[in-house]
Design a protein around this motif. Structure first.
Motif, PDB file in Angstrom:
ATOM      1  N   ILE A  80       0.809  -1.226   0.000  1.00  0.00           N
ATOM      2  CA  ILE A  80       0.000   0.000   0.000  1.00  0.00           C
ATOM      3  C   ILE A  80       0.848   1.284   0.000  1.00  0.00           C
ATOM      4  O   ILE A  80       0.566   2.202  -0.784  1.00  0.00           O
ATOM      5  CB  ILE A  80      -1.061  -0.021   1.129  1.00  0.00           C
ATOM      6  CG1 ILE A  80      -2.026  -1.209   0.897  1.00  0.00           C
ATOM      7  CG2 ILE A  80      -1.841   1.306   1.192  1.00  0.00           C
ATOM      8  CD1 ILE A  80      -2.722  -1.225  -0.472  1.00  0.00           C
ATOM      9  N   PRO A  81       1.912   1.373   0.808  1.00  0.00           N
ATOM     10  CA  PRO A  81       2.705   2.613   0.747  1.00  0.00           C
ATOM     11  C   PRO A  81       3.296   2.853  -0.646  1.00  0.00           C
ATOM     12  O   PRO A  81       3.391   3.992  -1.105  1.00  0.00           O
ATOM     13  CB  PRO A  81       3.831   2.378   1.768  1.00  0.00           C
ATOM     14  CG  PRO A  81       3.384   1.244   2.610  1.00  0.00           C
ATOM     15  CD  PRO A  81       2.429   0.419   1.802  1.00  0.00           C
ATOM     16  N   VAL A  82       3.647   1.786  -1.334  1.00  0.00           N
ATOM     17  CA  VAL A  82       4.273   1.910  -2.662  1.00  0.00           C
ATOM     18  C   VAL A  82       3.217   2.313  -3.701  1.00  0.00           C
ATOM     19  O   VAL A  82       3.433   3.218  -4.516  1.00  0.00           O
ATOM     20  CB  VAL A  82       4.970   0.575  -3.040  1.00  0.00           C
ATOM     21  CG1 VAL A  82       5.642   0.692  -4.398  1.00  0.00           C
ATOM     22  CG2 VAL A  82       5.980   0.177  -1.965  1.00  0.00           C
ATOM     23  N   VAL A  83       2.055   1.669  -3.633  1.00  0.00           N
ATOM     24  CA  VAL A  83       0.966   2.026  -4.562  1.00  0.00           C
ATOM     25  C   VAL A  83       0.589   3.490  -4.362  1.00  0.00           C
ATOM     26  O   VAL A  83       0.483   4.265  -5.328  1.00  0.00           O
ATOM     27  CB  VAL A  83      -0.278   1.125  -4.329  1.00  0.00           C
ATOM     28  CG1 VAL A  83      -1.479   1.637  -5.126  1.00  0.00           C
ATOM     29  CG2 VAL A  83       0.031  -0.319  -4.700  1.00  0.00           C
ATOM     30  N   SER A  84       0.379   3.907  -3.102  1.00  0.00           N
ATOM     31  CA  SER A  84      -0.061   5.291  -2.816  1.00  0.00           C
ATOM     32  C   SER A  84       0.925   6.297  -3.367  1.00  0.00           C
ATOM     33  O   SER A  84       0.543   7.256  -4.035  1.00  0.00           O
ATOM     34  CB  SER A  84      -0.146   5.568  -1.316  1.00  0.00           C
ATOM     35  OG  SER A  84      -0.922   4.661  -0.694  1.00  0.00           O
TER      36      SER A  84
END
Ligand code: PMM
Length: 298
Positions: free
Chosen positions: A92-96
């Protein structure tokens, strides 16, 4: 179903490109792989920290990636699964971060919960290597989200998938099983123009099956949906041209062989190739497209 004779292969792929999500079909798209895992076969551990993954992904975009495929679960043969919580905290941190920068992000997951969180964080496409088989919530989630969906050919989780690599006619069976997943996705309400099919090279497949599926790209394309091909750095490319019992080339030395498969994919009108090394892939496609622009090759 038998693959076309060599002299027919080029003729059978001639001039036919299937349009698909984010594409009018004029050229094959490049999907850059970002594995946020400690254990993927080709790059496990290299981009495990979010900052390293984000920096790596920016490099793939600079090299010409059209999409980034972000995954937090290794699917190498024999791999065991991370918890949902662990998978979410990886991706999730990478996608965001990447979606916020305007990148077109694909989430590579078999879990509806992870897909939903990634879509909320800005992902634009769901890539499910199980084609919706691993999680019954996946098809309804994707239908409701109205996003493109990659359905890959899959016969079970990585821990024992190679036990299922048994086919009488791999091209016919993969086409049949993919068509059945396509029908399940359509029945769940996913629109046909959002569906992409993928033969799943290396997933419950031996080297001979992967080669037969490359030769069978025209039959896969005849299923009528755009095709995604993930040959990049897979084990069969490490063995090509080597004596039978020789040690395969390491994964990082398979990019030239991968580029050769990209040319075959481009000739066969494949919608997108999923690759680790975007630069060599772009070069391969640029050569093909320049030749085609001058009237050579289909
Ligand atoms: N291969 C891997 C992971 N995800 N997704 C699709 N749609 N197709 C593939 O062939 C595919 C995939 C495994 O390769 P990796 O460990 O290098 O990511």
């Amino acid at each position: 179903m038998t693959a076309p004779a060599p002299s027919q292969w080029l003729a059978s792929v001639s001039g036919r490109h299937t349009p698909g999500p984010f594409s009018d079909g004029a050229r094959t798209l490049v999907m850059g792989v970002v594995n946020v895992t400690p254990d993927s076969f080709s790059d496990g551990g290299q981009w495990f920290e979010p900052d390293a993954a984000i920096t790596h992904a920016r490099g793939l975009l600079a090299d010409g990636a059209d999409l980034l495929d972000i995954g937090g679960e290794s699917t190498r043969p024999g791999a065991s699964r991370p918890s949902v919580h662990e998978e979410l905290s990886r991706v999730i941190p990478v996608v965001s971060a990447l979606a916020a920068e305007g990148a077109r992000v694909s989430i590579d997951t078999m879990r509806a919960e992870v897909a939903g969180a990634a879509l909320a964080a800005g992902a634009a496409l769901v890539n499910d290597v199980s084609g919706g088989l691993a999680d019954p919530q996946m098809l309804p989630l994707v239908a409701a989200a109205q996003v493109p969906f990659v359905v890959m050919h899959w016969r079970g989780h990585s821990v024992d998938m190679q036990d299922r690599a048994a086919y009488a006619d791999v091209v016919a069976e993969v086409c049949r099983e993919l068509a059945s997943r396509r029908d399940a996705a359509l029945a769940a309400g996913i629109r046909a123009d959002r569906l992409v099919l993928d033969p799943g090279l290396g997933f419950a497949k031996l080297a001979e099956h992967n080669w037969a599926l490359l030769a069978g790209l025209p039959a896969l394309r005849d299923l009528g949906q755009p095709i995604l091909l993930g040959a990049s750095r897979k084990a069969f490319l490490g063995k090509v041209g080597r004596p039978e019992h020789a040690t395969p080339r390491p994964a990082a030395e398979r990019d030239v062989a991968t580029a050769a498969t990209t040319v075959l994919a481009g000739l066969a009108g494949v919608w997108a190739v999923r690759v680790h090394d975007v630069r060599s892939t772009r070069d391969a496609l640029d050569v093909l497209e320049a030749t085609q622009a001058h009237g050579g090759t289909p």
